[in-house]
Design a protein around this motif. Structure first.
Motif, PDB file in Angstrom:
ATOM      1  N   GLN A   4      -4.220  10.937 -24.209  1.00 55.89           N
ATOM      2  CA  GLN A   4      -4.452   9.656 -23.544  1.00 55.89           C
ATOM      3  C   GLN A   4      -5.183   9.577 -22.144  1.00 55.89           C
ATOM      4  OE1 GLN A   4      -3.533   6.635 -25.176  1.00 55.89           O
ATOM      5  NE2 GLN A   4      -3.166   8.052 -26.751  1.00 55.89           N
ATOM      6  N   CYS A   5      -6.347  10.501 -21.972  1.00 52.50           N
ATOM      7  CA  CYS A   5      -6.890  10.677 -20.674  1.00 52.50           C
ATOM      8  C   CYS A   5      -7.631   9.673 -20.428  1.00 52.50           C
ATOM      9  CB  CYS A   5      -7.851  12.049 -20.857  1.00 52.50           C
ATOM     10  SG  CYS A   5      -6.935  13.364 -21.048  1.00 52.50           S
ATOM     11  N   PRO A   6      -8.313   8.982 -21.383  1.00 53.17           N
ATOM     12  CA  PRO A   6      -8.988   7.458 -21.109  1.00 53.17           C
ATOM     13  C   PRO A   6      -8.052   6.560 -20.275  1.00 53.17           C
ATOM     14  CG  PRO A   6      -9.729   8.083 -23.059  1.00 53.17           C
ATOM     15  CD  PRO A   6      -8.719   8.816 -22.963  1.00 53.17           C
ATOM     16  N   PHE A   7      -6.749   6.651 -20.871  1.00 52.60           N
ATOM     17  CA  PHE A   7      -5.611   5.433 -20.214  1.00 52.60           C
ATOM     18  C   PHE A   7      -5.271   5.852 -19.022  1.00 52.60           C
ATOM     19  CE2 PHE A   7      -1.189   5.093 -19.713  1.00 52.60           C
ATOM     20  CZ  PHE A   7      -1.048   3.677 -19.485  1.00 52.60           C
ATOM     21  N   ARG A   8      -5.350   7.420 -18.871  1.00 56.43           N
ATOM     22  CA  ARG A   8      -4.793   7.984 -17.484  1.00 56.43           C
ATOM     23  C   ARG A   8      -6.070   7.679 -16.447  1.00 56.43           C
ATOM     24  NH1 ARG A   8      -0.672  12.120 -18.306  1.00 56.43           N
ATOM     25  NH2 ARG A   8      -0.407  12.220 -20.589  1.00 56.43           N
ATOM     26  N   TRP A   9      -7.091   7.818 -16.864  1.00 56.05           N
ATOM     27  CA  TRP A   9      -8.289   7.660 -15.918  1.00 56.05           C
ATOM     28  C   TRP A   9      -8.477   6.078 -15.453  1.00 56.05           C
ATOM     29  CZ3 TRP A   9     -10.953  10.735 -12.529  1.00 56.05           C
ATOM     30  CH2 TRP A   9     -10.949  11.797 -13.058  1.00 56.05           C
ATOM     31  N   ARG A  10      -8.133   5.334 -16.355  1.00 57.51           N
ATOM     32  CA  ARG A  10      -8.296   3.791 -16.175  1.00 57.51           C
ATOM     33  C   ARG A  10      -7.214   3.292 -15.130  1.00 57.51           C
ATOM     34  NH1 ARG A  10      -9.492   3.321 -21.690  1.00 57.51           N
ATOM     35  NH2 ARG A  10      -7.334   2.796 -22.140  1.00 57.51           N
ATOM     36  N   ASN A  11      -6.165   4.025 -15.534  1.00 58.04           N
ATOM     37  CA  ASN A  11      -4.959   3.644 -14.563  1.00 58.04           C
ATOM     38  C   ASN A  11      -5.256   3.855 -13.034  1.00 58.04           C
ATOM     39  OD1 ASN A  11      -3.146   2.327 -16.381  1.00 58.04           O
ATOM     40  ND2 ASN A  11      -1.967   4.160 -16.410  1.00 58.04           N
ATOM     41  N   LEU A  12      -5.785   5.213 -12.871  1.00 58.13           N
ATOM     42  CA  LEU A  12      -6.098   5.933 -11.525  1.00 58.13           C
ATOM     43  C   LEU A  12      -7.194   5.082 -10.990  1.00 58.13           C
ATOM     44  CD1 LEU A  12      -5.618   8.172  -9.541  1.00 58.13           C
ATOM     45  CD2 LEU A  12      -7.588   9.280 -10.706  1.00 58.13           C
ATOM     46  N   LEU A  13      -8.218   4.642 -11.870  1.00 62.94           N
ATOM     47  CA  LEU A  13      -9.356   4.166 -11.218  1.00 62.94           C
ATOM     48  C   LEU A  13      -8.905   2.656 -10.782  1.00 62.94           C
ATOM     49  CD1 LEU A  13     -12.261   5.299 -13.318  1.00 62.94           C
ATOM     50  CD2 LEU A  13     -11.786   5.926 -11.014  1.00 62.94           C
ATOM     51  N   GLU A  29      -2.890  10.855 -10.284  1.00 64.37           N
ATOM     52  CA  GLU A  29      -3.614  12.033  -9.923  1.00 64.37           C
ATOM     53  C   GLU A  29      -2.905  13.428 -10.580  1.00 64.37           C
ATOM     54  OE1 GLU A  29      -6.518  11.929  -6.241  1.00 64.37           O
ATOM     55  OE2 GLU A  29      -4.575  11.939  -5.671  1.00 64.37           O
ATOM     56  N   LEU A  30      -1.746  13.340 -10.295  1.00 67.00           N
ATOM     57  CA  LEU A  30      -0.992  14.469 -11.006  1.00 67.00           C
ATOM     58  C   LEU A  30      -0.957  14.378 -12.415  1.00 67.00           C
ATOM     59  CD1 LEU A  30       0.521  17.207 -10.490  1.00 67.00           C
ATOM     60  CD2 LEU A  30       2.862  15.840  -9.937  1.00 67.00           C
ATOM     61  N   ALA A  31      -0.731  13.258 -12.985  1.00 67.09           N
ATOM     62  CA  ALA A  31      -0.571  13.064 -14.236  1.00 67.09           C
ATOM     63  C   ALA A  31      -1.985  13.504 -15.024  1.00 67.09           C
ATOM     64  CB  ALA A  31      -0.199  11.552 -14.578  1.00 67.09           C
ATOM     65  N   PRO A  80       0.874  -1.392   0.120  1.00 67.08           N
ATOM     66  CA  PRO A  80      -0.117   0.084  -0.143  1.00 67.08           C
ATOM     67  C   PRO A  80       1.062   1.391   0.044  1.00 67.08           C
ATOM     68  CG  PRO A  80      -1.120  -1.395   1.469  1.00 67.08           C
ATOM     69  CD  PRO A  80       0.417  -2.121   1.118  1.00 67.08           C
ATOM     70  N   SER A  81       2.015   1.095   0.506  1.00 70.93           N
ATOM     71  CA  SER A  81       2.780   2.442   0.835  1.00 70.93           C
ATOM     72  C   SER A  81       3.183   2.874  -0.668  1.00 70.93           C
ATOM     73  CB  SER A  81       3.989   2.495   1.804  1.00 70.93           C
ATOM     74  OG  SER A  81       4.904   1.266   1.282  1.00 70.93           O
ATOM     75  N   VAL A  82       3.476   2.094  -1.409  1.00 72.96           N
ATOM     76  CA  VAL A  82       4.092   2.350  -2.722  1.00 72.96           C
ATOM     77  C   VAL A  82       2.714   2.642  -3.841  1.00 72.96           C
ATOM     78  CG1 VAL A  82       5.198   1.070  -5.053  1.00 72.96           C
ATOM     79  CG2 VAL A  82       6.014   0.673  -2.750  1.00 72.96           C
ATOM     80  N   ALA A  83       1.740   1.891  -3.580  1.00 74.47           N
ATOM     81  CA  ALA A  83       0.390   2.318  -4.246  1.00 74.47           C
ATOM     82  C   ALA A  83      -0.080   3.779  -3.963  1.00 74.47           C
ATOM     83  CB  ALA A  83      -0.850   1.003  -4.012  1.00 74.47           C
ATOM     84  N   MET A  84       0.243   4.006  -2.751  1.00 79.24           N
ATOM     85  CA  MET A  84      -0.334   5.329  -2.495  1.00 79.24           C
ATOM     86  C   MET A  84       0.668   6.566  -3.118  1.00 79.24           C
ATOM     87  SD  MET A  84      -1.278   5.190   1.267  1.00 79.24           S
ATOM     88  CE  MET A  84      -2.444   3.799   1.898  1.00 79.24           C
ATOM     89  N   VAL A  85       1.675   6.233  -3.133  1.00 83.45           N
ATOM     90  CA  VAL A  85       2.525   7.068  -3.998  1.00 83.45           C
ATOM     91  C   VAL A  85       2.182   7.203  -5.835  1.00 83.45           C
ATOM     92  CG1 VAL A  85       4.952   7.878  -4.654  1.00 83.45           C
ATOM     93  CG2 VAL A  85       4.452   6.979  -2.386  1.00 83.45           C
ATOM     94  N   ALA A  86       2.069   6.092  -5.834  1.00 86.35           N
ATOM     95  CA  ALA A  86       1.658   5.850  -7.419  1.00 86.35           C
ATOM     96  C   ALA A  86       0.434   6.584  -7.629  1.00 86.35           C
ATOM     97  CB  ALA A  86       1.713   4.302  -7.762  1.00 86.35           C
ATOM     98  N   PHE A  87      -0.511   6.212  -6.800  1.00 89.24           N
ATOM     99  CA  PHE A  87      -1.888   6.986  -6.988  1.00 89.24           C
ATOM    100  C   PHE A  87      -1.732   8.392  -7.150  1.00 89.24           C
ATOM    101  CE2 PHE A  87      -5.963   8.452  -5.504  1.00 89.24           C
ATOM    102  CZ  PHE A  87      -6.973   7.631  -6.426  1.00 89.24           C
ATOM    103  N   GLU A  88      -0.974   9.012  -5.927  1.00 81.63           N
ATOM    104  CA  GLU A  88      -0.606  10.477  -6.213  1.00 81.63           C
ATOM    105  C   GLU A  88       0.000  11.019  -7.299  1.00 81.63           C
ATOM    106  OE1 GLU A  88       1.722  11.346  -2.790  1.00 81.63           O
ATOM    107  OE2 GLU A  88      -0.061  10.731  -1.330  1.00 81.63           O
TER     108      GLU A  88
END
Length: 134
Positions: free
Chosen positions: A111-120, A89-91, A78-86
Motif C-alpha cells: 500500500q505504498c501509494p496510499f502511504r505516500w499520498r497520506n504523507l504528501l 514517514e516512519l510507516a 500543527p503539534s498533532v499534525a507534526m507527530v502524525a507526519f513523523e
C-alpha cells in the motif's frame, strides 16, 4: 430526568471533551512507543490525522495538543499534525516504500501509494496551517 438511564444518554459536552482529551493523550503516548514498534506507525498516524483534521468534539478545547493552554480552539493543530507526519514517514520506511529496490508488486502490496499520498497530503495541510498561523 428524561426517563433514560444515564448510560444510554449522549455524554455532556464536558464529559465528551474529557474523553476526547484522554483519547488524544493515549494516541500521543502510543506515538512515543512507535519508534520501537514501527508496525504501529500507520495506525497511530491515521488516528492522529483525524485529530489534526477534524479536532475532537465540536466546540471542544484542547489542552493536550497545545501544551496546556486551556480554551484553544480545536481543529487543525500543527503539534498533532507534526507527530502524525513523523509517524507517516516512519510507516513509509517500515513498509519499504522508500527503498528503490522494492519491486513494483511489493510496492503495491504494501500500500505504498496510499502511504505516500497520506504523507504528501498531511505535509501540504500542515504547511498551509503553519502559514495561516494560530
Amino acid at each position: 430526568g428524561d426517563g433514560q438511564p444515564a448510560s444510554s444518554r449522549p455524554p455532556t459536552g464536558s464529559v465528551r471533551r474529557l474523553r476526547d482529551e484522554a483519547a488524544l493523550r493515549t494516541l500521543l503516548e502510543l506515538a512515543s512507543v512507535v519508534p520501537s514498534r514501527p508496525g504501529l506507525a500507520l495506525a497511530v498516524a491515521n488516528a492522529l490525522l483525524s485529530y489534526f483534521w477534524w479536532g475532537a468534539s465540536s466546540g471542544a478545547t484542547s489542552s493536550v495538543a497545545t501544551g496546556g493552554s486551556e480554551g484553544a480552539p480545536r481543529g487543525p493543530e500543527p503539534s498533532v499534525a507534526m507527530v502524525a507526519f513523523e509517524m507517516q514517514e516512519l510507516a513509509l520506511r517500515h513498509a519499504g516504500c522508500v527503498d528503490r529496490e522494492t519491486p513494483r508488486e511489493g510496492f503495491l502490496r504494501r500500500q505504498c501509494p496510499f502511504r505516500w499520498r497520506n504523507l504528501l497530503f498531511l505535509g501540504a495541510e500542515l504547511g498551509k496551517r503553519l502559514l495561516e498561523g494560530p
